[in-house]
Scaffold this active site. Structure first.
Site, PDB file in Angstrom:
ATOM      1  CG  ASN A  15      -2.198  -0.826   0.916  1.00  0.00           C
ATOM      2  OD1 ASN A  15      -3.053  -0.432   0.130  1.00  0.00           O
ATOM      3  ND2 ASN A  15      -2.279  -1.988   1.541  1.00  0.00           N
ATOM      4  CG  MET A  91      -0.104  -5.345  11.378  1.00  0.00           C
ATOM      5  SD  MET A  91      -1.829  -5.193  10.865  1.00  0.00           S
ATOM      6  CE  MET A  91      -1.849  -6.170   9.394  1.00  0.00           C
ATOM      7  NE  ARG A  92       1.913  -2.221  18.925  1.00  0.00           N
ATOM      8  CZ  ARG A  92       1.832  -3.138  19.876  1.00  0.00           C
ATOM      9  NH1 ARG A  92       1.865  -4.426  19.557  1.00  0.00           N
ATOM     10  NH2 ARG A  92       1.714  -2.801  21.145  1.00  0.00           N
ATOM     11  CG  LEU A  94      -1.757   4.357  16.280  1.00  0.00           C
ATOM     12  CD1 LEU A  94      -1.556   5.137  14.983  1.00  0.00           C
ATOM     13  CD2 LEU A  94      -0.576   4.572  17.214  1.00  0.00           C
ATOM     14  CG  ASN A 108      -6.604   1.514   9.331  1.00  0.00           C
ATOM     15  OD1 ASN A 108      -5.450   1.143   9.104  1.00  0.00           O
ATOM     16  ND2 ASN A 108      -7.548   0.671   9.704  1.00  0.00           N
ATOM     17  CG  HIS A 110      -9.911  -3.369   8.254  1.00  0.00           C
ATOM     18  ND1 HIS A 110      -9.040  -3.912   9.162  1.00  0.00           N
ATOM     19  CD2 HIS A 110     -10.959  -4.216   8.167  1.00  0.00           C
ATOM     20  CE1 HIS A 110      -9.537  -5.052   9.619  1.00  0.00           C
ATOM     21  NE2 HIS A 110     -10.707  -5.246   9.034  1.00  0.00           N
ATOM     22  CB  VAL A 145     -10.066  -2.067  17.055  1.00  0.00           C
ATOM     23  CG1 VAL A 145      -9.372  -2.812  15.924  1.00  0.00           C
ATOM     24  CG2 VAL A 145      -9.139  -1.962  18.245  1.00  0.00           C
ATOM     25  CG  ASP A 146      -9.863  -2.487  12.209  1.00  0.00           C
ATOM     26  OD1 ASP A 146      -8.954  -1.739  11.820  1.00  0.00           O
ATOM     27  OD2 ASP A 146      -9.664  -3.679  12.502  1.00  0.00           O
ATOM     28  CD  GLU A 175      -5.852  -3.967   1.417  1.00  0.00           C
ATOM     29  OE1 GLU A 175      -4.958  -3.318   1.977  1.00  0.00           O
ATOM     30  OE2 GLU A 175      -6.072  -5.168   1.683  1.00  0.00           O
TER      31      GLU A 175
HETATM   32  C1  GAR Z   1      -3.133  -4.846   3.995  1.00  0.00           C
HETATM   33  O1  GAR Z   1      -3.981  -5.863   3.528  1.00  0.00           O
HETATM   34  C2  GAR Z   1      -3.875  -3.954   4.974  1.00  0.00           C
HETATM   35  O2  GAR Z   1      -5.219  -3.733   4.626  1.00  0.00           O
HETATM   36  C3  GAR Z   1      -3.771  -4.760   6.222  1.00  0.00           C
HETATM   37  O3  GAR Z   1      -2.441  -5.223   6.226  1.00  0.00           O
HETATM   38  C4  GAR Z   1      -2.028  -5.417   4.869  1.00  0.00           C
HETATM   39  C5  GAR Z   1      -0.708  -4.711   4.655  1.00  0.00           C
HETATM   40  O4  GAR Z   1      -0.200  -4.974   3.380  1.00  0.00           O
HETATM   41  N1  GAR Z   1      -4.067  -3.965   7.393  1.00  0.00           N
HETATM   42  C6  GAR Z   1      -4.762  -4.417   8.422  1.00  0.00           C
HETATM   43  O5  GAR Z   1      -5.161  -5.561   8.512  1.00  0.00           O
HETATM   44  C7  GAR Z   1      -4.985  -3.405   9.527  1.00  0.00           C
HETATM   45  N2  GAR Z   1      -6.072  -3.817  10.385  1.00  0.00           N
HETATM   46  P1  GAR Z   1       0.962  -4.085   2.779  1.00  0.00           P
HETATM   47  O6  GAR Z   1       2.054  -4.009   3.843  1.00  0.00           O
HETATM   48  O7  GAR Z   1       1.402  -4.874   1.569  1.00  0.00           O
HETATM   49  O8  GAR Z   1       0.407  -2.728   2.443  1.00  0.00           O
END
Ligand code: GAR
Length: 212
Positions: A15, A91-92, A94, A108, A110, A145-146, A175
């Protein structure tokens, strides 16, 4: 308005790459001031370096409390002149001071159609549930969260023969589109937060300005 952006990551950073590519190609008016990872060696850091963006590792394990970690993040982001924060696979959780400091300026991504399937492994949660359609959500971050006002969502079908992994990849491709689009709308001043009919805060996306 050029978005003074800080990007927080924990992993591979696809992303982040989508954001960096969009900036480089002139599809997103943003200046990525710094990329911060809480995980040493996250591949996203390499992507940032390749793009000439400053990187930092702030490892949550080296802090006594969640609050102290949040303060270190706030200080680093402010030091780099960051006004908007993109959570790109960070993945923390906030909350508190961080969200006061960057209230309605923390965005964010998700990998589910919120409010369904918050939390970790959202794609697998959706797959295991047997949904016919899955997707992703870009939203402003609120302390739960989320959750928080949704800016955009994109939908993908679940296909015959899918595994949670093939579904994850199909969602991930969307995404990249959704995150850049949401940030572009913000940079264009087109995202307003207002109180919806139920009292929940929601967004309104204004139409693009008509140029003379
Ligand atoms: C992505 O799928 C993002 O939506 C998810 O982690 C992945 C990171 O991929 N985020 C979450 O699950 C947050 N709750 P990337 O490092 O290739 O962007």
């Amino acid at each position: 308005m050029t978005l003074a952006l800080g990007v927080l990551i924990s992993g591979g950073g696809t992303n982040l790459q989508a954001i960096l590519d969009a900036v480089r190609e002139g599809r997103l008016d943003a200046d990525v001031k710094v990329v911060i990872s809480n995980v040493e060696g996250a591949f996203g850091l390499e992507r940032a370096r390749q793009a000439g963006v400053e990187t930092l590792v702030i490892n949550h394990r080296q802090f006594e409390s969640r609050e102290a970690f949040d303060e270190a993040l706030i200080a680093a982001l402010k030091e780099h002149g960051v006004e908007y924060v993109a959570l790109a696979g960070f993945m923390r959780v906030l909350r508190g001071r961080f969200l006061e400091e960057f209230r309605d300026r923390t965005i964010n991504i998700h990998p589910s159609l919120l409010p369904a399937f918050p939390g970790v492994d959202a794609q697998k949660q959706a797959f295991d549930y047997g949904v016919r359609f899955a997707g992703c959500t870009v939203h402003f971050v609120e302390p739960t969260v989320d959750s928080g006002p949704i800016i955009t969502q994109r939908v993908v079908p679940v296909l015959e023969g899918d595994t949670s992994e093939t579904l994850r990849q199909r969602i991930l491709a969307e995404e990249h589109v959704a995150f850049v689009e949401a940030l572009r709308w913000i940079s264009e001043g087109r995202v307003q937060i207002e109180v919806g009919p139920s009292g929940r805060r929601v967004t309104r996306i204004l139409p693009p300005a008509v140029s003379e």
